[in-house]
Design an enzyme around this catalytic site. Structure first.
Site, PDB file in Angstrom:
ATOM      1  N   SER A 243      52.339  30.368  33.168  1.00 34.37           N
ATOM      2  CA  SER A 243      51.027  31.054  33.779  1.00 34.37           C
ATOM      3  C   SER A 243      51.318  32.578  33.789  1.00 34.37           C
ATOM      4  O   SER A 243      52.354  33.172  33.683  1.00 34.37           O
ATOM      5  CB  SER A 243      50.885  30.591  34.987  1.00 34.37           C
ATOM      6  OG  SER A 243      51.763  31.180  36.208  1.00 34.37           O
ATOM      7  N   ASP A 244      50.140  33.364  33.579  1.00 33.23           N
ATOM      8  CA  ASP A 244      50.274  34.657  33.849  1.00 33.23           C
ATOM      9  C   ASP A 244      50.407  34.779  35.366  1.00 33.23           C
ATOM     10  O   ASP A 244      50.340  33.879  36.206  1.00 33.23           O
ATOM     11  CB  ASP A 244      48.899  35.405  33.727  1.00 33.23           C
ATOM     12  CG  ASP A 244      48.931  36.748  33.341  1.00 33.23           C
ATOM     13  OD1 ASP A 244      49.988  37.469  33.796  1.00 33.23           O
ATOM     14  OD2 ASP A 244      48.180  37.339  32.449  1.00 33.23           O
ATOM     15  N   CYS A 245      51.028  36.180  35.799  1.00 30.73           N
ATOM     16  CA  CYS A 245      51.332  36.222  37.291  1.00 30.73           C
ATOM     17  C   CYS A 245      50.278  35.924  38.210  1.00 30.73           C
ATOM     18  O   CYS A 245      49.460  36.794  38.467  1.00 30.73           O
ATOM     19  CB  CYS A 245      52.247  37.567  37.281  1.00 30.73           C
ATOM     20  SG  CYS A 245      53.531  37.490  35.853  1.00 30.73           S
ATOM     21  N   ALA A 247      48.161  33.719  38.423  1.00 30.67           N
ATOM     22  CA  ALA A 247      47.022  33.110  37.970  1.00 30.67           C
ATOM     23  C   ALA A 247      46.651  31.662  38.349  1.00 30.67           C
ATOM     24  O   ALA A 247      45.457  31.461  38.757  1.00 30.67           O
ATOM     25  CB  ALA A 247      46.928  33.020  36.306  1.00 30.67           C
TER      26      ALA A 247
END
Length: 692
Positions: A243-245, A247
Site C-alpha cells: 500500500s502507499d503509506c 493509504a
C-alpha cells in the site's frame, strides 16, 4: 541435522517462502506484513524495513550519488543510460544495506526494496509530483521504466535490489484531496493511457513490487481494487503488493468504504495487498478474530513477502557483498554528470549560445536558483558528498569576472524581513549593467511543487495553482530585460513553466542532480551541445486546461490536445546543430530513416517515430526513439524496430487490438505538427502502412 526446507537453495523461492511461512505462527505471519517487520530469531529471520526510496539515487539514507530528477532522466530519451542509472542506484543500495546492517542498523531507508520508479502519467502540468515521473507519454514511460527496473534488479539469480512500480494506478493529483478522491476513468483511457507502463514493467521487466495509490479508481480504493488486482493477475505478476503509506487508513477515515480499522485491513488483505506501509495491519489479528479474514489470507500475503526477501538473498547469508566505497564513487558521479548534460533542453536560442569565453570579460549570474542546492535535488533525493550549483559551475569554468546577485527570494516579495519589498532587485540590475551578458537562474524547487504534506513526507508543497513563475521572479525578469544586456534564462523546475519574458536563450535544466552546475557550464560555453527533449508539453496557461479533477484524456497531452495552448511541444528541444530526416522506408515492423547533420558542429539529437490511424488517438503517438550522434554533414541510416503493439488501438470498451486500416508513420527530430516543425526548423518524413 536435516536442513530446513526454507534454507535449501535448490528449491524455488516460492517453495522456500511457503516452507518458511509455515514455520511461523499466525501471529508471526501477521507481523511480517507490516512495513517495519520484526525479527523472528528462531527461524533466522532478521528484522526488515520494506520502505526505501531510489527514484534518482538512494534517498534519505545519507550520502549517495544524486542523479537528475526522474523528469530530467526522461528528457534524455535514452534507454541505455537510464538502465545504467538503475544499476548504480541498486549497487549503492546494496552497499548502504550491507554497511548499515553490519552496524546493527535495519531502520527505514536502509533496506533493499526500493519504492521506485513512479510510472504514473503526468497528465496535468499542475500536479506537484509530476517531476517524479517520466512524463506524459505511456510509450516513453514504459520504455524508460522497463530499463530502470532491469538496471535496479539485475539479471542474476539474486535480485540486486527490488524495484516497485507505483502508484497503481490512475493517480496524478490533486494532491490536496488524494486521500478522499475518486478518479473516474473510462475503459478506453484506462487501457490507452493509464495502464500500459504498469503492464510493461510487470510483463517485460518482471518488477518485484507494485504499490497501490491513495485514491479510489471508479469507486474502489486503489489498494483494494478488484479491477486493478485482476489486471495484475492477468499479467502474471508474482511479486509483492504494498500500500502507499497510510493509504489503508483512508478506507475508514476519508474514503468511508469501511467503518473500522479491522475492516480496512481485511478489505486490503483479501484483495491482495501483502505489505502495509502504515499501521492498519496492526489490526489483522482483530480482523481474524471477527471472521473478516482467514488464516489462509494471512499466509498467502506472508508467502509473497518471504518470496521477495528470499529473491534478495536475505536468507542466504545476505550475498552480494558490495563494499562501502562504491557509494558516491567518482565513476557514479561521472554518470550523474553525463545524465545532467543529456537531460538539458534548449527551448530557445537566437544564436547567443554557446558563449565564447574569449570574447567576454564578465558575466552576471543572477536569480534565486543560481546558488541553490535545493534546485539541483528535486525530491525523494539523497545527500551528495559534493554538489555544484549553477553559479559555482560558471565560476569554475569562466576565467573572467562573475558578478553574483540573488535577485529575489524564490517566492516571497523580499529576502530580509525588515526590508521593503524587492530588496534584491537593485543589486541584480547593477550586476546586469556591469556584465557583458546575464544568466538568470529562475524556477521552482521541491518546496513549491511536490507531494501533499502528510505522514512520512519530507515536503508539503503539493500542486501548482498555475504555470507561472512566482511573482518575485516575474518582476526580476522584467527588470533584467529592461537593462538591455543579452539575457540567458536558465529554468530549474520539474514541470511546465511559462517564464512570460522575452530572452535571448532559454535552457531547461530540470532538477539536474549534484553536478547540475558543471553540466550547465559545459553547455553554456559550448563544450557539449544540449540534446534533451521535452517529455511533457509546456502550455501557455493553466486557464485553458481541463479541470484538474477530470481524468478524461480529452484535450490533455500531445496525443489529445490541439496546439492553441501549447508553448513548447512534447518532444521538442534544440541543439547547437540541426539534424534532418531525409527519407523513410518500412519493411515489416522495421522502419529505416536516413538522417543527416545539416549543421556546422557535432551533436546528439533524438530521432522520434510517431504513428497515427483512424482508430487511434486523435493526434499521433510516440512509437520509437533513438539517440543519434552525427558529425557535420554526416548521414546515416537508422533502423528502429516497432513493437507490434505500436499498431494496436483501443476501442471505447477498452479492448486493445490491431485493427485493419491505414497507419501513417512519421519520423523526425520533433513531433509532426506545424508548431513543432516551425520551432525546430525542420520537417518530419512520413510513410503509409496498410494493415489487413
Amino acid at each position: 541435522m536435516i536442513m530446513k526446507k526454507y534454507l535449501d537453495t535448490a528449491l524455488t523461492p516460492q517453495q522456500r517462502a511457503e516452507a518458511l511461512t509455515d514455520e511461523l505462527t499466525v501471529t508471526e505471519q501477521a507481523e511480517q506484513l507490516k512495513y517495519d517487520a520484526p525479527a523472528v530469531p528462531r527461524v533466522g529471520l532478521p528484522e526488515y524495513n520494506w520502505w526505501n526510496e531510489g527514484l534518482h539515487g538512494v534517498a534519505r539514507a545519507g550520502t549517495a550519488t544524486v542523479f537528475p530528477q526522474a523528469i530530467g532522466l526522461a528528457a534524455m530519451f535514452d534507454r541505455e543510460l537510464i538502465r545504467r542509472v538503475g544499476e548504480v542506484v541498486s549497487v549503492e543500495t546494496r552497499a548502504i544495506y550491507n554497511s548499515a546492517s553490519k552496524h546493527g542498523d535495519r531502520d527505514i531507508y536502509k533496506g533493499l526494496t526500493l519504492w521506485a520508479p513512479n510510472v504514473n502519467i503526468f497528465r496535468d502540468p499542475r500536479w506537484g509530483r509530476g517531476h517524479e515521473t517520466y512524463g506524459e507519454d505511456p510509450f516513453l514511460t514504459s520504455r524508460l521504466g522497463v530499463e530502470f527496473v532491469k538496471g535496479v534488479q539485475g539479471d542474476g539469480e539474486t535480485l540486486r535490489a527490488a524495484a516497485c512500480a507505483k502508484h497503481f494506478a490512475v493517480h496524478s493529483g490533486p494532491e490536496a484531496i488524494r486521500h478522499e478522491f475518486d478518479a473516474e476513468v473510462s475503459p478506453r483511457d484506462l487501457e490507452e493511457t493509464y495502464l500500459p507502463a504498469f503492464r510493461a514493467l510487470v510483463t517485460e521487466a518482471k518488477v518485484e513490487g507494485v504499490m497501490g495509490a491513495y485514491n479510489r479508481v471508479n469507486g474502489e480504493p486503489a489498494c483494494a481494487s478488484g479491477m486493478l488486482m485482476g489486471k495484475l493477475r492477468e499479467w502474471g505478476f508474482d511479486g509483492y503488493f504494498v500500500s502507499d503509506c497510510w493509504a489503508i487508513r483512508d478506507f475508514h477515515t476519508t474514503h468511508m468504504v469501511t467503518a473500522t480499522a479491522p475492516e480496512s485491513a481485511a478489505m486490503a488483505l483479501k484483495a491482495g495487498c501483502d505489505i502495509n506501509c502504515g499501521n492498519t495491519y496492526l489490526h489483522i489479528l482483530a480482523a481474524l478474530d471477527k471472521g473478516l479474514i482467514s488464516e489462509e489470507d494471512i499466509r498467502r500475503a506472508c508467502v509473497h513477502a518471504m518470496r521477495t526477501r528470499i529473491r534478495l538473498g536475505l536468507l542466504d547469508g545476505e550475498p552480494a557483498d558490495v563494499p562501502f566505497d562504491v557509494i558516491a564513487s567518482d565513476k557514479h558521479k561521472a554518470l550523474s554528470l553525463e545524465c545532467a548534460e543529456k537531460s538539458a533542453v534548449l527551448l530557445k536560442n537566437n544564436g547567443i549560445l554557446p558563449l565564447d569565453r574569449d570574447k567576454l570579460r564578465s558575466i552576471a549570474v543572477i536569480g534565486p536558483n543560481a546558488d541553490s542546492r535545493a534546485a539541483l535535488l528535486g525530491n525523494y533525493n539523497g545527500t551528495p558528498d559534493r554538489s555544484v550549483t549553477f553559479l559555482e559551475g560558471i565560476q569554475d569554468a569562466f576565467g573572467g569576472r562573475v558578478y553574483y546577485a540573488q535577485g529575489c527570494h524564490l517566492y516571497k516579495d523580499k529576502e530580509q524581513g525588515l526590508a521593503r519589498p524587492g530588496d534584491r532587485y537593485a543589486e541584480a540590475c547593477a550586476a546586469a549593467e556591469a556584465a557583458d551578458v546575464t544568466i538568470v537562474c529562475v524556477g521552482l524547487d521541491a518546496t513549491l511543487e511536490g507531494e501533499e504534506g502528510d505522514t512520512g513526507n519530507e515536503f508539503s508543497s503539493g500542486d501548482k495553482n498555475d504555470l507561472r513563475l512566482p511573482e518575485s521572479q516575474r518582476i526580476l525578469l522584467q527588470k533584467l530585460r529592461a537593462v538591455g544586456k543579452p539575457l540567458i534564462v536558465v529554468l530549474a523546475a520539474g514541470s511546465s513553466v511559462n517564464i512570460e519574458t522575452d530572452c535571448d536563450a532559454l535552457l531547461d535544466m530540470w532538477y539536474p542532480g549534484q553536478n547540475g552546475g558543471k553540466a550547465l557550464a559545459k553547455i553554456i560555453f559550448g563544450e557539449i551541445s544540449p540534446s534533451g527533449k521535452l517529455p511533457v508539453t509546456f502550455y501557455k496557461t493553466a486557464d485553458a486546461l481541463p479541470d484538474f479533477t477530470d481524468y478524461s484524456m480529452k484535450n490533455r497531452t500531445y496525443r489529445y490536445c490541439d496546439e492553441s495552448n501549447v508553448l513548447y511541444p512534447f518532444g521538442f528541444g534544440l541543439t547547437y546543430s540541426r539534424f534532418a530526416a531525409e527519407k523513410i522506408t518500412v519493411s515489416g515492423n522495421n522502419v529505416t530513416v536516413t538522417v543527416r547533420n545539416i549543421g556546422d558542429r557535432s551533436a546528439y539529437d533524438v530521432l522520434q517515430l510517431y504513428i497515427s490511424s483512424e482508430n487511434g488517438v486523435p493526434n499521433h503517438s510516440l512509437c520509437g526513439f533513438e539517440r543519434v550522434s552525427l558529425s557535420p554533414g554526416e548521414s546515416r541510416d537508422i533502423t528502429v524496430t516497432l513493437a507490434e503493439s505500436a499498431f494496436e488501438t483501443v476501442d471505447e470498451c477498452g479492448v486493445r487490438a490491431v485493427r485493419p486500416g491505414l497507419f501513417v508513420i512519421y519520423a523526425g527530430f520533433t513531433q509532426p505538427t506545424e508548431l513543432s516543425e516551425r520551432l525546430y526548423g525542420g520537417k518530419c518524413v512520413s510513410v503509409g502502412v496498410n494493415r489487413e
